[in-house]
Design an enzyme around this catalytic site. Structure first.
Site, short mmCIF file in Angstrom:
data_model
loop_
_atom_site.label_atom_id
_atom_site.label_comp_id
_atom_site.label_asym_id
_atom_site.label_seq_id
_atom_site.Cartn_x
_atom_site.Cartn_y
_atom_site.Cartn_z
N HIS A 230 1.96 8.77 6.07
CA HIS A 230 2.53 7.44 6.35
C HIS A 230 2.34 6.59 5.09
O HIS A 230 1.23 6.32 4.67
CB HIS A 230 1.84 6.78 7.54
N CYS A 231 3.46 6.16 4.53
CA CYS A 231 3.43 5.42 3.27
C CYS A 231 3.54 3.93 3.55
O CYS A 231 4.56 3.47 4.10
CB CYS A 231 4.57 5.87 2.36
N PRO A 232 2.54 3.13 3.19
CA PRO A 232 2.64 1.68 3.42
C PRO A 232 3.66 1.00 2.51
O PRO A 232 4.15 -0.08 2.85
CB PRO A 232 1.22 1.19 3.14
#
Length: 441
Positions: A230-232
């Protein structure tokens, strides 16, 4: 004062008098059932026995000052702050994306207006710089947009438990029986990976059987096919549906930063040595070079790491925790060779590799595997030729096709039954020996 016969501690007293108790609605795993607390016989001061319903610590935590709590009322009280908290979390999650968008907009203004229009004197140099800058800018923004707004792929409905099996699974408390239910439901599914204990991978949150390389994202609150991380910075899960877009986003952002740093360097030196007059463009040019160089270094390391992962056909999760197959964990279980690994992400047609359009192979539910170690169950399936064929005619290949299921329904059902009877290994070994003897004869 009265004592509990099994706990040997004060049960009722003047400070803790007995109250009227009622049945409550217990909620276990989303289901509802009416339960009564156990009876306890206490002796009063005049020698008479009275029956009271004693509530356990788990039950009394739901009681209010005047009696049992209302489950619907408590649920409403919990839903309100939870909903507000989730809205705040979703709003705060867009802060990194907004920050990147502001930096990109400022870089566009600083390069086009302050550098090309006000600083560069040559018209030909301006035109060349603006053409290449806009090409890299468009590809960068396009791939970044696709990475952000491409919805992560989820498991299909066939990986959900049937209604009857789901109710049995929720009511069952023994893990062994729950696994039996999952094994029966997974007979027709193309599953090849297992948990560390060799069990079926099941998500209690989404209530689905996890396909191979699928994981649950706590930030998105969903199971994502071939989840990488999960890439912020994109506020999205990087998985099967947008992994190619993420790679292109890193590539074009690196090109964008390299181009800006390379073309701004000479004017950065001129401003630094005072060869150019101090104007309002000086701050933008100096700061533009520092920002481009900083992002270039950070993106280069991340892009190199993900290129290595693509070449090995691994996700970030699989790089830290190797997938577990029936024969054990194998970090190279999905690797098919460098070219095939690249094609699995970017597709077969090379003309679309550099465009942020979806061309990845497969459906995200099944993946070709490389059987490095001897797989007993897989050998049982492959060593079942037709009666009129010899062992030499049976193709033995370590690679399984991506569009075909790894195990047929009947064969997988037989393997499942062997597993539930706890003699899969013995039966598989005996079948293999029998087939080999018949083929040699």
């Amino acid at each position: 004062m009265f004592l509990s016969s099994h706990e040997k501690r004060p049960l009722f007293s003047k400070q803790n008098p007995p109250r009227r108790w009622f049945t409550i609605l217990s909620n276990r795993r989303g289901g509802s059932s009416w339960t009564r607390p156990p009876l306890c016989i206490v002796r009063s001061s005049n020698g008479t026995d009275r029956r009271w319903r004693v509530w356990t610590a788990r039950s009394t935590s739901r009681l209010g000052a005047t009696g049992p709590a209302n489950p619907m009322r408590d649920r409403g009280r919990k839903m309100a702050p939870t909903h507000v908290l989730r809205c705040c979390q979703r709003g705060l999650a867009w802060i990194p994306v907004i920050f990147i968008a502001l930096v990109v907009c400022w870089s566009y203004y600083a390069y086009v207006v302050e550098l090309c229009i006000f600083t560069i004197p040559s018209i030909g140099e301006k035109i060349v710089y603006l053409i290449f800058f806009h090409l890299s800018f468009i590809m960068f923004v396009w791939s970044y947009w696709k990475t952000i707004f491409t919805k992560p792929a989820n498991p299909s409905k066939e990986f959900c438990l049937p209604k009857a099996e789901k109710e049995r699974y929720e009511k069952e408390e023994r893990p062994e029986t729950q696994q039996e239910i999952l094994w029966r439901a997974a007979t027709s599914l193309p599953l090849y990976t297992r948990t560390g204990a060799g069990a079926i991978r099941y998500c209690d949150r989404c209530q689905v059987i996890k396909p191979d390389r699928c994981h649950h994202c706590s930030a998105c609150d969903m199971c994502v096919l071939k989840m990488d991380h999960h890439c912020p910075w994109v506020n999205n899960c990087v998985g099967f549906s947008n992994y190619k877009f993420f790679i292109l986003f890193l590539a074009y952002s690196l090109v964008y930063c390299l181009f800006i740093a390379a073309t701004v360097l000479q004017y950065f030196i001129k401003f630094w040595t005072n060869e150019l007059p101090d104007t309002h463009a000086k701050f933008h040019v100096l700061f533009l070079f520092f920002v481009a160089a900083m992002f270039c270094i950070s993106i280069l390391s991340l892009f190199s790491y993900h290129l290595w992962l693509v070449g090995k056909n691994r996700s970030t999760i699989e790089a830290f925790r190797a997938p577990v197959f029936r024969t054990g964990s194998d970090k190279n279980g999905f690797s098919l060779g460098f070219r095939k690994n690249i094609a699995q992400v970017f597709g077969d047609q090379k003309k679309y590799w550099l465009l942020p359009v979806f061309t990845s192979q497969g459906d995200g539910l099944t993946f070709p595997t490389r059987l490095v170690n001897a797989d007993v169950e897989q050998a049982t399936v492959t060593l079942q030729p037709e009666p009129n064929k010899s062992a030499a005619d049976v193709p033995v290949s370590p690679l399984s096709e991506s569009q075909n299921r790894l195990l047929s329904n009947d064969q997988h059902a037989n393997n499942t039954g062997d597993h539930l009877a706890n003699n899969a290994l013995k039966s598989a070994e005996s079948d293999t020996i029998t087939i080999s003897v018949e083929s040699e004869s």
